[in-house]
Design a protein around this motif. Structure first.
Motif, PDB file in Angstrom:
ATOM      1  N   UNK A 189       0.830  -1.205   0.000  1.00 19.18           N
ATOM      2  CA  UNK A 189       0.000   0.000   0.000  1.00 19.18           C
ATOM      3  C   UNK A 189       0.868   1.260   0.000  1.00 19.18           C
ATOM      4  N   UNK A 190       1.844   1.332   0.892  1.00 18.20           N
ATOM      5  CA  UNK A 190       2.655   2.547   0.963  1.00 18.20           C
ATOM      6  C   UNK A 190       3.540   2.725  -0.263  1.00 18.20           C
ATOM      7  N   UNK A 191       4.018   1.633  -0.850  1.00 17.07           N
ATOM      8  CA  UNK A 191       4.777   1.739  -2.096  1.00 17.07           C
ATOM      9  C   UNK A 191       3.933   2.340  -3.203  1.00 17.07           C
ATOM     10  N   UNK A 192       2.679   1.913  -3.267  1.00 16.93           N
ATOM     11  CA  UNK A 192       1.744   2.451  -4.257  1.00 16.93           C
ATOM     12  C   UNK A 192       1.489   3.936  -4.007  1.00 16.93           C
ATOM     13  N   UNK A 193       1.272   4.322  -2.739  1.00 21.59           N
ATOM     14  CA  UNK A 193       1.048   5.735  -2.414  1.00 21.59           C
ATOM     15  C   UNK A 193       2.273   6.589  -2.759  1.00 21.59           C
ATOM     16  N   UNK A 194       3.468   6.080  -2.499  1.00 18.62           N
ATOM     17  CA  UNK A 194       4.698   6.810  -2.847  1.00 18.62           C
ATOM     18  C   UNK A 194       4.778   6.975  -4.359  1.00 18.62           C
ATOM     19  N   UNK A 195       4.567   5.893  -5.106  1.00 22.77           N
ATOM     20  CA  UNK A 195       4.642   5.956  -6.570  1.00 22.77           C
ATOM     21  C   UNK A 195       3.645   6.943  -7.154  1.00 22.77           C
ATOM     22  N   UNK A 196       2.487   7.069  -6.538  1.00 22.81           N
ATOM     23  CA  UNK A 196       1.441   7.967  -7.025  1.00 22.81           C
ATOM     24  C   UNK A 196       1.613   9.400  -6.508  1.00 22.81           C
ATOM     25  N   UNK A 197       2.698   9.664  -5.775  1.00 22.96           N
ATOM     26  CA  UNK A 197       2.969  11.012  -5.285  1.00 22.96           C
ATOM     27  C   UNK A 197       2.107  11.430  -4.108  1.00 22.96           C
ATOM     28  N   UNK A 198       1.510  10.449  -3.400  1.00 29.25           N
ATOM     29  CA  UNK A 198       0.633  10.760  -2.276  1.00 29.25           C
ATOM     30  C   UNK A 198       1.303  10.596  -0.923  1.00 29.25           C
ATOM     31  N   UNK A 199       2.548  10.176  -0.928  1.00 30.28           N
ATOM     32  CA  UNK A 199       3.285  10.010   0.323  1.00 30.28           C
ATOM     33  C   UNK A 199       4.752  10.305   0.078  1.00 30.28           C
ATOM     34  N   UNK A 200       5.244  11.338   0.741  1.00 29.76           N
ATOM     35  CA  UNK A 200       6.678  11.620   0.806  1.00 29.76           C
ATOM     36  C   UNK A 200       7.064  11.235   2.231  1.00 29.76           C
ATOM     37  N   UNK A 201       7.694  10.093   2.368  1.00 29.18           N
ATOM     38  CA  UNK A 201       7.874   9.463   3.675  1.00 29.18           C
ATOM     39  C   UNK A 201       8.404  10.413   4.749  1.00 29.18           C
ATOM     40  N   UNK A 202       9.390  11.210   4.434  1.00 25.78           N
ATOM     41  CA  UNK A 202       9.996  12.081   5.449  1.00 25.78           C
ATOM     42  C   UNK A 202       9.398  13.480   5.482  1.00 25.78           C
ATOM     43  N   UNK A 203       8.542  13.825   4.515  1.00 22.82           N
ATOM     44  CA  UNK A 203       8.121  15.220   4.388  1.00 22.82           C
ATOM     45  C   UNK A 203       6.622  15.484   4.421  1.00 22.82           C
ATOM     46  N   UNK A 204       5.799  14.504   4.104  1.00 24.53           N
ATOM     47  CA  UNK A 204       4.357  14.767   4.004  1.00 24.53           C
ATOM     48  C   UNK A 204       3.817  15.315   5.321  1.00 24.53           C
ATOM     49  N   UNK A 205       3.100  16.456   5.279  1.00 27.44           N
ATOM     50  CA  UNK A 205       2.542  17.018   6.510  1.00 27.44           C
ATOM     51  C   UNK A 205       1.369  16.206   7.047  1.00 27.44           C
ATOM     52  N   UNK A 206       0.725  15.433   6.165  1.00 28.49           N
ATOM     53  CA  UNK A 206      -0.366  14.553   6.560  1.00 28.49           C
ATOM     54  C   UNK A 206       0.073  13.134   6.229  1.00 28.49           C
ATOM     55  N   UNK A 207      -0.048  12.234   7.221  1.00 26.44           N
ATOM     56  CA  UNK A 207       0.395  10.845   7.038  1.00 26.44           C
ATOM     57  C   UNK A 207      -0.699   9.890   7.492  1.00 26.44           C
ATOM     58  N   UNK A 208      -0.656   8.683   6.971  1.00 30.78           N
ATOM     59  CA  UNK A 208      -1.599   7.645   7.383  1.00 30.78           C
ATOM     60  C   UNK A 208      -0.936   6.728   8.394  1.00 30.78           C
ATOM     61  N   UNK A 209      -1.549   6.586   9.559  1.00 31.16           N
ATOM     62  CA  UNK A 209      -1.057   5.676  10.585  1.00 31.16           C
ATOM     63  C   UNK A 209      -1.954   4.441  10.632  1.00 31.16           C
ATOM     64  N   UNK A 210      -1.351   3.271  10.737  1.00 30.46           N
ATOM     65  CA  UNK A 210      -2.128   2.042  10.837  1.00 30.46           C
ATOM     66  C   UNK A 210      -2.698   1.945  12.248  1.00 30.46           C
ATOM     67  N   UNK A 211      -4.032   1.811  12.332  1.00 25.35           N
ATOM     68  CA  UNK A 211      -4.694   1.720  13.630  1.00 25.35           C
ATOM     69  C   UNK A 211      -5.374   0.374  13.845  1.00 25.35           C
ATOM     70  N   UNK A 212      -5.451  -0.426  12.783  1.00 22.27           N
ATOM     71  CA  UNK A 212      -6.067  -1.744  12.895  1.00 22.27           C
ATOM     72  C   UNK A 212      -5.551  -2.611  11.758  1.00 22.27           C
ATOM     73  N   UNK A 213      -5.341  -3.885  12.040  1.00 24.28           N
ATOM     74  CA  UNK A 213      -4.944  -4.814  10.985  1.00 24.28           C
ATOM     75  C   UNK A 213      -5.380  -6.226  11.357  1.00 24.28           C
TER      76      UNK A 213
END
Length: 144
Positions: free
Chosen positions: A45-69
């Motif tokens: 999931x995170x690889x896909x978000x990075x590739x699509x420009x939706x996650x800059x791991x060290x810089x994104x001001x908004x991030x998704x945290x896993x709360x359930x799995x």
């Protein structure tokens, strides 16, 4: 176990990403240990978000945290098998998204394992929930 999930088919997913098994993924019983499936989910999931420009791991001001799995296992896989992760968006809320993920042997029709995880989007600095950014929401909506 009457509440055991039904094993999903490839057709339940529209997006697939390769998953490379590693020697260290195998346990003493000769198959991928259960904890590694969660890593496969997260990486797909995170690889896909990075590739699509939706996650800059060290810089994104908004991030998704896993709360359930969670994960259900149907058959063993082992290194050096090539796997694929099927990804679907099962639910899209105001500040959260629930992903459905299937782990497939390369080309297999049924998932060897399947599960889910929930990202809650938060402000990186405050760690408080925020709305999913519009561009990210648009991308996720395509996979509902």
């Amino acid at each position: 176990m009457s509440d055991r999930p039904t094993r999903l088919h490839r057709s339940a997913f529209r997006l697939f990403r390769p998953v490379a098994t590693r020697w260290m993924d195998n346990d003493a019983y000769g198959h991928v240990n259960n904890v590694h499936y969660y890593s496969y989910f997260d990486s797909a999931v995170n690889g896909w978000l990075v590739e699509k420009g939706q996650l800059a791991i060290a810089e994104s001001p908004v991030i998704g945290l896993v709360v359930e799995s969670g994960c259900t296992y149907f058959e063993s896989v082992a290194f050096p098998e090539a796997l694929e992760a099927g990804i679907a968006v099962a639910h899209l809320g105001r500040s959260s998204v629930r992903y459905q993920i299937g782990i497939f042997r390369s080309g297999a029709e049924q998932a060897a394992a399947q599960g889910h995880f929930v990202h809650v989007y938060v402000d990186r600095a405050t760690q408080r929930p925020v709305e999913i950014p519009p561009e990210t929401r648009g991308l996720l909506s395509e996979w509902l």
